[in-house]
Enzyme design. Structure first.
Site, mmCIF file in Angstrom:
data_model
loop_
_atom_site.group_PDB
_atom_site.id
_atom_site.type_symbol
_atom_site.label_atom_id
_atom_site.label_comp_id
_atom_site.label_asym_id
_atom_site.label_seq_id
_atom_site.Cartn_x
_atom_site.Cartn_y
_atom_site.Cartn_z
ATOM 1 N N CYS A 1 0.876 -1.174 0.000
ATOM 2 C CA CYS A 1 0.000 0.000 0.000
ATOM 3 C C CYS A 1 0.915 1.225 0.000
ATOM 4 O O CYS A 1 2.130 1.103 0.190
ATOM 5 C CB CYS A 1 -0.877 0.002 1.247
ATOM 6 S SG CYS A 1 0.122 0.088 2.747
ATOM 7 N N CYS B 1 1.928 6.163 9.326
ATOM 8 C CA CYS B 1 1.145 6.375 8.100
ATOM 9 C C CYS B 1 0.129 7.504 8.322
ATOM 10 O O CYS B 1 -0.517 7.557 9.376
ATOM 11 C CB CYS B 1 0.407 5.085 7.730
ATOM 12 S SG CYS B 1 -0.645 5.289 6.291
ATOM 13 N N HIS C 1 -2.424 -5.308 18.921
ATOM 14 C CA HIS C 1 -1.785 -4.837 17.685
ATOM 15 C C HIS C 1 -1.128 -3.477 17.941
ATOM 16 O O HIS C 1 -1.748 -2.595 18.546
ATOM 17 C CB HIS C 1 -2.826 -4.732 16.568
ATOM 18 C CG HIS C 1 -2.210 -4.522 15.216
ATOM 19 N ND1 HIS C 1 -1.743 -3.299 14.794
ATOM 20 C CD2 HIS C 1 -1.935 -5.386 14.206
ATOM 21 C CE1 HIS C 1 -1.235 -3.414 13.573
ATOM 22 N NE2 HIS C 1 -1.345 -4.685 13.198
ATOM 23 N N GLU D 1 -0.623 -0.841 16.236
ATOM 24 C CA GLU D 1 -1.381 0.353 15.809
ATOM 25 C C GLU D 1 -2.448 0.700 16.848
ATOM 26 O O GLU D 1 -2.640 1.863 17.206
ATOM 27 C CB GLU D 1 -2.035 0.082 14.437
ATOM 28 C CG GLU D 1 -2.895 1.246 13.965
ATOM 29 C CD GLU D 1 -3.744 0.896 12.745
ATOM 30 O OE1 GLU D 1 -3.253 0.194 11.839
ATOM 31 O OE2 GLU D 1 -4.908 1.347 12.703
ATOM 32 N N SER E 1 0.734 -10.450 9.596
ATOM 33 C CA SER E 1 0.142 -9.210 9.102
ATOM 34 C C SER E 1 -1.379 -9.234 9.265
ATOM 35 O O SER E 1 -2.050 -10.139 8.761
ATOM 36 C CB SER E 1 0.524 -9.035 7.628
ATOM 37 O OG SER E 1 -0.455 -8.305 6.943
HETATM 38 S S1 SF4 Z 1 -3.087 2.601 7.169
HETATM 39 FE FE1 SF4 Z 1 -1.782 0.797 7.004
HETATM 40 S S2 SF4 Z 1 -2.675 -0.380 5.303
HETATM 41 FE FE2 SF4 Z 1 -3.511 1.692 5.171
HETATM 42 S S3 SF4 Z 1 -2.170 2.826 3.761
HETATM 43 FE FE3 SF4 Z 1 -1.397 3.165 5.844
HETATM 44 S S4 SF4 Z 1 0.139 1.589 6.178
HETATM 45 FE FE4 SF4 Z 1 -1.088 0.937 4.426
#
Ligand code: SF4
Length: 288
Positions: free
Chosen positions: A14, A98, A126, A128, A227
């Site tokens: 991604c 991200c 997780h 995140e 993942s």
């Molecule tokens: S949130 Fe996670 S899956 Fe979505 S674009 Fe960002 S890194 Fe990729």
């Protein structure tokens, strides 16, 4: 009959993962004499981690008490405490969270600050989700992490009494999990605010793969078993058609008879699966 083998357009990296891998490599080439390390594994893929190690970019299992150079925060993000700890250890922080994960953190903070009982739809362990939770609990102790209705049931009286409920979602969650949680919360809340923070890349990958699964005898999902987005993809597809989840092309031989019996095979891959791994799976399937 010759086999029809298709590759999903959305298979593989991604934009968040691509950005993370490219930026870390650039960081090392621009600072060849500096220590460059990543807190945790940059992405869930051992080949990419080995490639980074060979370039001199280390993955830290845990933060040392003393360090120097640049410490990268990966795309999952980290809690504010961890950012402080990295600085206190003597590193310069390079934040590669991200942008889509940042949006979830900001929304969680906004809901917590505005008095909503916050439900984070995701897996509690997780990284995140750990970081989203850590950001929110700075402003409120009314925060629950749940990836099933069972977990929420323990809080039903508290949620009902609070009346205002806000929901954010781990970027790689399945929409069906969000739907079941929203259905459960709707009768409990006077006000229910849902921020569907599943990232666009995850939604597009899942939607395309579901369409392919409908017309395939076999789906091959490529990517790490660690993942979240890859395992969710395999879970979703296995409800539609026969699905196998492999990490590399070598594993295909285990499924020889399944592959030989399928005429229409489609391949998709998780967000952390590099192009060369996908290509070798496609090549091996053609050999079958
Ligand atoms: S949130 Fe996670 S899956 Fe979505 S674009 Fe960002 S890194 Fe990729």
């Amino acid at each position: 009959m010759p086999k029809n083998i298709k590759l999903a357009k959305c298979a593989g990296f991604c934009y968040g993962v691509r950005r993370a891998v490219e930026t870390v490599k650039n960081l090392k080439s621009e600072n060849p004499d500096k220590n460059i390390c990543v807190l945790g594994e940059l992405i869930h893929n051992s080949q990419v981690i080995n490639e980074l190690e060979n370039l001199g970019i280390k993955s830290l299992k845990e933060l040392p008490s003393n360090g120097d150079g640049i410490c990268v925060v990966r795309s999952h993000g980290e809690s504010p405490e961890v950012f402080e700890q990295i600085k206190n250890a003597g590193f310069e922080v390079f934040d590669l969270t991200c942008p889509d994960v940042k949006k979830v953190q900001q929304k969680a903070i906004e809901l917590a600050k505005n008095g909503y009982y916050l439900v984070i739809v995701g897996k509690a362990q997780h990284p995140e989700v750990v970081a989203i939770n850590a950001n929110a609990i700075q402003y409120s102790d009314k925060v629950i992490v749940a990836d099933s209705v069972d977990i929420l049931e323990q809080y039903s009286n508290e949620l009902k009494a609070h009346k205002k409920i806000g929901v954010v979602v781990q970027t790689t969650q399945m929409i069906s999990t969000l739907n079941s949680i929203v259905n459960y919360l709707t009768p409990l809340a006077k006000e229910l605010l849902i921020a569907n923070t599943i990232c666009g890349s995850t939604s597009a990958r899942q939607t395309e793969a579901k369409e392919l699964a409908k017309e395939s005898d076999l789906m091959v999902v490529v990517g790490s078993k660690k993942s979240a987005n890859t395992t969710h993809l395999a879970e979703i597809l296995s409800d539609i058609t026969k699905t196998i989840h492999i990490e590399t092309a070598d594993e295909l031989s285990i499924y020889k008879s399944l592959i030989n019996n399928a005429n229409r095979i489609s391949v998709t891959a998780g967000a952390s699966t590099p192009p060369n791994v996908i290509n070798s799976v496609m090549e091996k399937l053609q050999e079958f």
